[in-house]
Design an enzyme around this catalytic site. Structure first.
Site, PDB file in Angstrom:
ATOM      1  N   TYR A 156      -6.712   1.692   3.866  1.00 54.95           N
ATOM      2  CA  TYR A 156      -7.395   1.335   2.622  1.00 54.95           C
ATOM      3  C   TYR A 156      -8.226   0.061   2.727  1.00 54.95           C
ATOM      4  CZ  TYR A 156      -3.777   4.301   0.361  1.00 54.95           C
ATOM      5  OH  TYR A 156      -2.940   5.308  -0.004  1.00 54.95           O
ATOM      6  N   GLU A 158       3.894   5.399 -15.525  1.00 56.59           N
ATOM      7  CA  GLU A 158       4.421   5.721 -14.197  1.00 56.59           C
ATOM      8  C   GLU A 158       4.030   4.656 -13.177  1.00 56.59           C
ATOM      9  OE1 GLU A 158       2.946   9.501 -13.071  1.00 56.59           O
ATOM     10  OE2 GLU A 158       3.861  10.555 -14.743  1.00 56.59           O
ATOM     11  N   PRO A 159       4.470   3.435 -13.341  1.00 57.28           N
ATOM     12  CA  PRO A 159       4.122   2.394 -12.370  1.00 57.28           C
ATOM     13  C   PRO A 159       4.898   2.588 -11.072  1.00 57.28           C
ATOM     14  CG  PRO A 159       5.699   1.548 -13.937  1.00 57.28           C
ATOM     15  CD  PRO A 159       5.361   2.935 -14.399  1.00 57.28           C
ATOM     16  N   GLY A 160       4.233   2.371  -9.965  1.00 58.42           N
ATOM     17  CA  GLY A 160       4.894   2.382  -8.666  1.00 58.42           C
ATOM     18  C   GLY A 160       4.691   1.038  -8.016  1.00 58.42           C
ATOM     19  N   CYS A 163      -1.083   1.326  20.215  1.00 55.00           N
ATOM     20  CA  CYS A 163      -2.237   1.623  21.056  1.00 55.00           C
ATOM     21  C   CYS A 163      -3.307   2.305  20.203  1.00 55.00           C
ATOM     22  CB  CYS A 163      -1.820   2.514  22.224  1.00 55.00           C
ATOM     23  SG  CYS A 163      -3.145   2.752  23.431  1.00 55.00           S
ATOM     24  N   GLU A 164      -3.967   1.501  19.399  1.00 54.95           N
ATOM     25  CA  GLU A 164      -4.962   1.936  18.418  1.00 54.95           C
ATOM     26  C   GLU A 164      -5.527   0.645  17.839  1.00 54.95           C
ATOM     27  OE1 GLU A 164      -6.682   5.280  17.284  1.00 54.95           O
ATOM     28  OE2 GLU A 164      -4.561   5.585  17.720  1.00 54.95           O
ATOM     29  N   ARG A 221      -1.519   0.353   5.313  1.00 54.71           N
ATOM     30  CA  ARG A 221      -2.498   0.120   4.251  1.00 54.71           C
ATOM     31  C   ARG A 221      -3.750  -0.636   4.702  1.00 54.71           C
ATOM     32  NH1 ARG A 221      -1.614  -2.641   0.167  1.00 54.71           N
ATOM     33  NH2 ARG A 221      -2.601  -1.327  -1.415  1.00 54.71           N
TER      34      ARG A 221
END
Length: 404
Positions: free
Chosen positions: A304, A261-263, A331-332, A300
């Protein structure tokens, strides 16, 4: 920078920025690498659709002989829109209500369950009438980041390998047809050892189920994020896992199918997020390049700590290298890339952020009431729009505005 002979700067000019661009040829190459790597086993590739669900990408996968794995009923329906027969779609939900599982059954999708509660409810409802696969948690800590490691003892995914007795009690009580076993340990896995450890869990458990059709080893192959980055040797992994799988099938008494099941492996390196430099902001410590995108289009790095290579594709040949932090317009705290040496960046330059094929658009949001970018697919040397850019009216489309 060219993709299939097309200049990305020209594509950015034609379709505007920010813009996701996908290289269909790269996707095809990754598919062929998997097929070659596992050539000695009866392989079935089930693309993990959560990585990138654009219907045109799903249709491309289907044209290349790739199946699909869906994790929501909406993904099941998108795959059906792309032309997949429901019975070729593996539906692997997590923590959903039983009504969603029932809907998937009604549509005709294959069912893969990862908790005892739903397995019992499934048995009560369908008995031996509808086959089901079971996802096992092998208690293997693997993956490049704790947030993408999903096979360890504290993970919410899968039924613990220590609950084999309970699984068998439920299966026997309701005469459930188990047609497959599934394990997935995480992402960014480099070598065959992890897959073989997960495989051994499946091999041991499979002996309890005489009517299996497949064993599903999940995905998680590591792709390259930096020049000369280490990545999974898919041919070595394929050779070793196929050998172990075929030996097990001989012991089991008949040949099963080996599923993957590669994504990210299929679509990550195929994707580019093209952004424009709005401002180059000098401070005593850091030079920021503020671009017309942010964590709303590529979460990401903030989620992560993921690394994405960035290139200034508008750079002049004689430009000197300078160090920059590439930041977004949200605004973060919104750092896309830190401490990057790039040819001098000026306002209006186009930057290409690589590895934006997986978990980029699919995790995009309208945070700060920003609209989502368009998507373009390059196939056979031609660029085609596969999703229109959102406009302001899209933000209001489902709102019900009250008068006060």
């Amino acid at each position: 920078m060219k993709v299939q002979g097309l200049e990305l700067t020209e594509i950015a000019q034609e379709y505007g920025t920010p813009l996701y661009v996908y290289d269909g040829e790269k996707i095809s190459t990754q598919i062929q690498n998997l097929k070659k790597g596992f050539a000695k086993a009866p392989l079935k590739i089930k693309y993990a659709t959560k990585a990138l669900t654009n219907v045109s990408i799903l249709k491309l996968m289907r044209s290349q002989g790739v199946g699909v794995d869906a994790v929501s009923i909406e993904e099941v329906k998108l795959c059906m829109m792309a032309g997949y027969p429901a019975n070729e779609i593996m539906y692997t939900p997590n923590c959903v209500g039983f009504s969603e599982i029932q809907e998937a059954v009604e549509l005709g999708a294959m069912i893969n369950l990862d908790n005892l509660v739903m397995l019992r409810e499934f048995g009560k409802t369908y008995g031996d009438k509808i086959p089901v696969a079971i996802r096992i948690n092998p208690h293997i800590m693997a993956g490049g980041n704790s947030k993408i490691s999903v096979g360890h003892i504290h993970s919410k995914f899968g039924i613990s390998i220590h609950q084999q007795e309970e699984i068998m009690e439920v299966v026997n009580e309701f005469s459930i047809q188990v047609n497959g076993l599934h394990v997935h340990t995480g992402s960014d896995i480099l070598d065959a050892a992890v897959f073989l450890r997960g495989a051994q869990v499946l091999f041991d458990m499979a002996m309890n189920f005489p009517n299996l059709k497949f064993l599903d080893f999940g995905g998680g192959f590591k792709v390259a994020y930096k020049p000369d980055d280490v990545q999974t040797d898919i041919f070595k992994v394929g050779e070793e896992v196929s050998e172990a799988f075929n030996a097990f099938c001989e012991k089991y008494g008949r040949q099963l199918e080996l599923w993957l099941e590669p994504g990210k492996y299929l679509v990550s390196e195929a994707g580019y997020l093209l952004v424009e430099a709005n401002v180059v902001k000098e401070t005593p410590e850091i030079t920021f390049v503020g671009v017309n995108s942010g964590l709303n289009h590529l979460i990401r790095p903030m989620l992560y700590d993921a690394y994405h290579q960035v290139e200034n594709i508008s750079a002049r040949p004689s430009s000197a290298l300078k160090k920059y932090n590439i930041v977004g317009y949200i605004c973060e705290t919104d750092t896309l890339a830190a401490d990057r040496m790039l040819p001098e960046v000026n306002s209006g330059d186009i930057l290409a952020i690589k590895n934006a094929g997986a978990y980029s658009f699919s995790m995009a949001s309208n945070y700060n009431s920003r609209v989502k970018p368009a998507e373009v697919l390059i196939w056979n040397g031609e660029a085609a729009l596969v999703r229109k850019r959102e406009v302001f009216e899209d933000l209001l489309r489902n709102q019900v505005v009250l008068d006060f």
